[in-house]
Motif scaffolding. Structure first.
Motif, PDB file in Angstrom:
ATOM      1  N   HIS A 101      63.941  46.439  78.237  1.00 19.42           N
ATOM      2  CA  HIS A 101      62.877  46.854  77.573  1.00 19.42           C
ATOM      3  C   HIS A 101      63.288  48.315  77.134  1.00 19.42           C
ATOM      4  O   HIS A 101      63.993  49.177  77.796  1.00 19.42           O
ATOM      5  CB  HIS A 101      61.463  47.073  78.556  1.00 19.42           C
ATOM      6  CG  HIS A 101      61.224  45.865  78.903  1.00 19.42           C
ATOM      7  ND1 HIS A 101      60.027  45.026  78.038  1.00 19.42           N
ATOM      8  CD2 HIS A 101      61.177  45.026  79.867  1.00 19.42           C
ATOM      9  CE1 HIS A 101      59.739  44.175  78.876  1.00 19.42           C
ATOM     10  NE2 HIS A 101      60.681  43.961  79.952  1.00 19.42           N
ATOM     11  N   GLY A 102      62.777  48.743  75.718  1.00 14.84           N
ATOM     12  CA  GLY A 102      63.358  50.229  75.425  1.00 14.84           C
ATOM     13  C   GLY A 102      63.956  49.930  74.173  1.00 14.84           C
ATOM     14  O   GLY A 102      64.719  49.012  73.847  1.00 14.84           O
ATOM     15  N   SER A 103      63.839  51.048  73.121  1.00 15.65           N
ATOM     16  CA  SER A 103      64.389  51.070  71.907  1.00 15.65           C
ATOM     17  C   SER A 103      66.136  50.847  71.912  1.00 15.65           C
ATOM     18  O   SER A 103      66.573  51.669  72.633  1.00 15.65           O
ATOM     19  CB  SER A 103      64.036  52.223  71.310  1.00 15.65           C
ATOM     20  OG  SER A 103      64.587  52.350  69.970  1.00 15.65           O
ATOM     21  N   GLY A 104      66.670  49.881  71.305  1.00 15.71           N
ATOM     22  CA  GLY A 104      67.980  49.947  71.222  1.00 15.71           C
ATOM     23  C   GLY A 104      68.928  49.085  72.702  1.00 15.71           C
ATOM     24  O   GLY A 104      69.811  49.028  72.495  1.00 15.71           O
ATOM     25  N   GLN A 105      67.825  48.866  73.410  1.00 12.01           N
ATOM     26  CA  GLN A 105      68.569  48.099  74.836  1.00 12.01           C
ATOM     27  C   GLN A 105      68.617  46.554  74.247  1.00 12.01           C
ATOM     28  O   GLN A 105      67.981  45.906  73.877  1.00 12.01           O
ATOM     29  CB  GLN A 105      67.509  48.112  75.759  1.00 12.01           C
ATOM     30  CG  GLN A 105      67.081  49.600  76.432  1.00 12.01           C
ATOM     31  CD  GLN A 105      68.435  50.218  76.921  1.00 12.01           C
ATOM     32  OE1 GLN A 105      68.926  49.644  77.752  1.00 12.01           O
ATOM     33  NE2 GLN A 105      68.784  51.455  76.642  1.00 12.01           N
ATOM     34  N   LYS A 106      69.775  46.043  74.802  1.00 14.95           N
ATOM     35  CA  LYS A 106      70.270  44.806  74.477  1.00 14.95           C
ATOM     36  C   LYS A 106      70.130  43.820  75.843  1.00 14.95           C
ATOM     37  O   LYS A 106      70.114  44.323  76.871  1.00 14.95           O
ATOM     38  CB  LYS A 106      71.862  44.809  74.264  1.00 14.95           C
ATOM     39  CG  LYS A 106      72.340  45.579  72.934  1.00 14.95           C
ATOM     40  CD  LYS A 106      73.538  45.346  72.570  1.00 14.95           C
ATOM     41  CE  LYS A 106      74.012  46.243  71.414  1.00 14.95           C
ATOM     42  NZ  LYS A 106      75.563  46.066  70.986  1.00 14.95           N
ATOM     43  N   SER A 107      69.814  42.589  75.514  1.00 14.45           N
ATOM     44  CA  SER A 107      69.599  41.806  76.733  1.00 14.45           C
ATOM     45  C   SER A 107      70.784  41.199  77.441  1.00 14.45           C
ATOM     46  O   SER A 107      71.937  41.664  76.891  1.00 14.45           O
ATOM     47  CB  SER A 107      68.982  40.541  76.364  1.00 14.45           C
ATOM     48  OG  SER A 107      69.567  39.810  75.470  1.00 14.45           O
ATOM     49  N   GLY A 108      70.553  40.768  78.545  1.00 18.21           N
ATOM     50  CA  GLY A 108      71.605  40.280  79.258  1.00 18.21           C
ATOM     51  C   GLY A 108      72.582  41.262  80.086  1.00 18.21           C
ATOM     52  O   GLY A 108      72.613  42.376  79.852  1.00 18.21           O
ATOM     53  N   ALA A 293      51.735  44.893  75.109  1.00 19.61           N
ATOM     54  CA  ALA A 293      52.500  44.542  76.265  1.00 19.61           C
ATOM     55  C   ALA A 293      53.992  44.941  76.034  1.00 19.61           C
ATOM     56  O   ALA A 293      54.504  45.470  76.878  1.00 19.61           O
ATOM     57  CB  ALA A 293      52.340  43.314  76.513  1.00 19.61           C
ATOM     58  N   ASP A 294      54.230  44.807  74.936  1.00 20.15           N
ATOM     59  CA  ASP A 294      55.841  45.216  74.713  1.00 20.15           C
ATOM     60  C   ASP A 294      55.893  46.530  74.128  1.00 20.15           C
ATOM     61  O   ASP A 294      57.064  46.938  73.684  1.00 20.15           O
ATOM     62  CB  ASP A 294      56.251  44.093  73.683  1.00 20.15           C
ATOM     63  CG  ASP A 294      55.635  44.022  72.291  1.00 20.15           C
ATOM     64  OD1 ASP A 294      54.683  44.814  72.122  1.00 20.15           O
ATOM     65  OD2 ASP A 294      56.353  43.439  71.373  1.00 20.15           O
ATOM     66  N   ASP A 295      54.914  47.241  74.014  1.00 15.97           N
ATOM     67  CA  ASP A 295      55.042  48.887  73.569  1.00 15.97           C
ATOM     68  C   ASP A 295      55.883  49.576  74.878  1.00 15.97           C
ATOM     69  O   ASP A 295      55.821  49.034  75.937  1.00 15.97           O
ATOM     70  CB  ASP A 295      53.989  49.357  73.356  1.00 15.97           C
ATOM     71  CG  ASP A 295      53.304  49.266  72.082  1.00 15.97           C
ATOM     72  OD1 ASP A 295      54.040  48.826  71.370  1.00 15.97           O
ATOM     73  OD2 ASP A 295      51.917  49.412  71.969  1.00 15.97           O
ATOM     74  N   PRO A 296      56.760  50.807  74.465  1.00 11.40           N
ATOM     75  CA  PRO A 296      57.343  51.277  75.552  1.00 11.40           C
ATOM     76  C   PRO A 296      56.587  51.952  76.714  1.00 11.40           C
ATOM     77  O   PRO A 296      55.553  52.169  76.653  1.00 11.40           O
ATOM     78  CB  PRO A 296      58.223  52.420  74.825  1.00 11.40           C
ATOM     79  CG  PRO A 296      58.053  52.192  73.540  1.00 11.40           C
ATOM     80  CD  PRO A 296      56.899  51.190  73.125  1.00 11.40           C
ATOM     81  N   VAL A 297      57.206  51.652  77.871  1.00  9.83           N
ATOM     82  CA  VAL A 297      56.528  52.404  79.115  1.00  9.83           C
ATOM     83  C   VAL A 297      57.036  53.778  78.841  1.00  9.83           C
ATOM     84  O   VAL A 297      58.018  53.982  78.747  1.00  9.83           O
ATOM     85  CB  VAL A 297      57.027  51.664  80.183  1.00  9.83           C
ATOM     86  CG1 VAL A 297      56.541  52.476  81.623  1.00  9.83           C
ATOM     87  CG2 VAL A 297      56.807  50.241  80.512  1.00  9.83           C
ATOM     88  N   LEU A 298      56.140  54.924  79.059  1.00  9.55           N
ATOM     89  CA  LEU A 298      56.357  56.349  78.820  1.00  9.55           C
ATOM     90  C   LEU A 298      56.988  57.027  79.910  1.00  9.55           C
ATOM     91  O   LEU A 298      57.602  57.804  79.582  1.00  9.55           O
ATOM     92  CB  LEU A 298      55.024  57.031  78.433  1.00  9.55           C
ATOM     93  CG  LEU A 298      54.389  56.226  77.258  1.00  9.55           C
ATOM     94  CD1 LEU A 298      52.966  56.953  77.089  1.00  9.55           C
ATOM     95  CD2 LEU A 298      55.217  56.451  75.996  1.00  9.55           C
TER      96      LEU A 298
END
Length: 321
Positions: A101-108, A293-298
Motif C-alpha cells: 500500500h502506498g504511492s509508488g510501492q511495488k508488490s511482492g 478502502a484503497d486510499d492512503p493510510v495517513l
C-alpha cells in the motif's frame, strides 16, 4: 509483551501530537472511515470490528512466529538488498503477490527489495534501531529509527512499518516514515520521537490478552471520539493530563490539544481503520472519514495505556503529497 527496545540492524533506509497532532500534519491529504474500533483497509476491512486483523488475537504462539519472521526481513534484507541472502529471505517470507500500500510501492518480494535499495541510495550507512514492536492477530508492526548514528535519537528519520502475515509470509504491507526535525522545537518539547519515559505508579505487570483487547478498544475509541467526532471532552476522560508526547509539534499534556480544538483551525474528520494491541501499547492507523478502502493510510500512532488512561504517545506522519 513483544515490545522491543534498541534492536540495532545495519540498514540504509532513511527513513507532526497525541493521536491528534498527527492530524495536523496529515490533514493536508485526504483519505477514510469505518466503524469502531477500526477495520482494515484490505478487502476484509469494512464493517469489521476486529481492527483490521483477520487472525486469532489470542494465539500468542503464532503472533511470536509472525514477529520473528518480520524482524528477519530487517536483519537479512535491509543491510544489503542486492545480496543473495536478502533475495532468499524475501522470497521465503514475502508472498509473490503481497500487496504494497502506498504511492509508488511495488508488490511482492521485489517490491521490498526495491524499497530497501532506494533507501540505501538516499541514506548511505544508515542503520535501523527498532524501538517498539507489536504482534496481534495476523498483524505485525515495527517502530524504528533510521540513522547513521544509532546512539543519537535526534537524527535520521522515524518509521513505522505494518505487515499482515499469513502462514508465515507477508501478504500485505504499509510503510510510514518522517524526517526527524533538527534544532529546538517551537513547542519546547525536547522528548525524542522514540524514548520511553513513562514510569507507572505501581510495578508494571504484563497485561493479559483480555486486557490488551480492552486497551485496544479503549484507545481506538478515544482516538475516534477526538478526531472523528471532534469531541474534546474525551481528553479529560481518557488521557492523563500530563501524558508524555513524543511528537515535537506539541508539548506534554492535554492542554495543547484543548487549545488546538478550541481555536479557529478546521480539518476533516479522521479515524482509525487498523489497530493492534500488544503489551501496554496500542497502535492505530488512520484515514480521513469518507476515504475509499484503497486510499492512503495517513498516519501511524502508538499509545501507552496504563490503569485506564493514555499515558504516552508516539507517531509517524508521512509528508502529504
Amino acid at each position: 509483551m513483544t515490545r522491543s527496545r534498541a534492536l540495532v540492524v545495519p540498514l540504509v533506509r532513511a527513513v507532526a501530537v497525541l493521536a491528534g497532532v498527527s492530524l495536523l500534519a496529515g490533514c493536508q491529504a485526504t483519505s477514510a472511515a469505518v466503524p469502531d474500533p477500526s477495520s482494515s483497509v484490505s478487502s476484509a476491512r469494512k464493517g469489521s470490528a476486529d481492527g483490521g486483523s483477520t487472525g486469532d488475537r489470542s494465539d500468542s504462539k503464532t503472533e511470536q512466529k509472525n514477529l520473528a519472521a518480520v524482524l528477519k526481513l530487517y536483519t537479512d534484507a535491509f543491510p544489503d538488498p542486492a545480496s543473495s541472502k536478502a533475495v532468499a529471505t524475501t522470497d521465503k517470507l514475502v508472498a509473490a503477490d503481497a500487496v504494497a500500500h502506498g504511492s509508488g510501492q511495488k508488490s511482492g518480494p521485489s517490491g521490498v527489495l526495491a524499497e530497501f535499495t532506494a533507501d540505501r541510495t538516499r541514506v548511505p550507512g544508515a542503520q535501523a534501531v527498532v524501538k517498539h514492536t507489536a504482534a496481534d492477530g495476523d498483524l505485525v508492526a515495527v517502530h524504528y529509527q533510521v540513522a547513521s548514528d544509532p546512539a543519537d535519537e535526534r537524527t535520521g528519520e522515524a518509521a513505522v512499518d505494518l505487515f499482515r502475515v499469513r502462514d508465515g509470509a507477508v501478504v500485505e504491507r504499509w510503510a510510514f516514515d518522517q524526517p526527524i526535525a533538527t534544532g529546538t522545537p517551537a513547542s519546547g518539547n525536547t522528548n525524542t520521537m522514540f524514548s520511553d519515559l513513562y514510569s507507572p505508579a505501581k510495578p508494571a505487570v504484563a497485561p493479559s490478552e483480555k486486557q490488551e483487547e480492552q486497551n485496544r478498544t479503549f484507545a481506538v475509541n478515544a482516538y475516534n471520539t477526538l478526531f472523528r467526532d471532534q469531541d474534546v471532552s474525551i481528553l479529560d476522560k481518557a488521557f492523563d493530563p500530563a501524558y508524555l508526547q513524543h511528537n515535537p509539534v506539541a508539548p506534554n499534556g492535554t492542554a495543547a490539544l484543548k487549545s488546538f480544538f478550541s481555536g479557529s483551525a478546521t480539518f476533516p474528520p479522521q479515524e482509525s481503520v487498523i489497530s493492534l494491541s500488544d503489551g501496554d501499547l496500542v497502535w492505530t492507523f488512520s484515514q480521513s472519514v469518507g476515504a475509499k478502502a484503497d486510499d492512503p493510510v495517513l498516519a501511524a500512532d502508538i499509545f501507552r495505556v496504563d490503569d485506564k488512561l493514555i499515558r504516552e504517545h508516539w507517531d509517524v506522519v508521512p509528508t502529504a503529497g
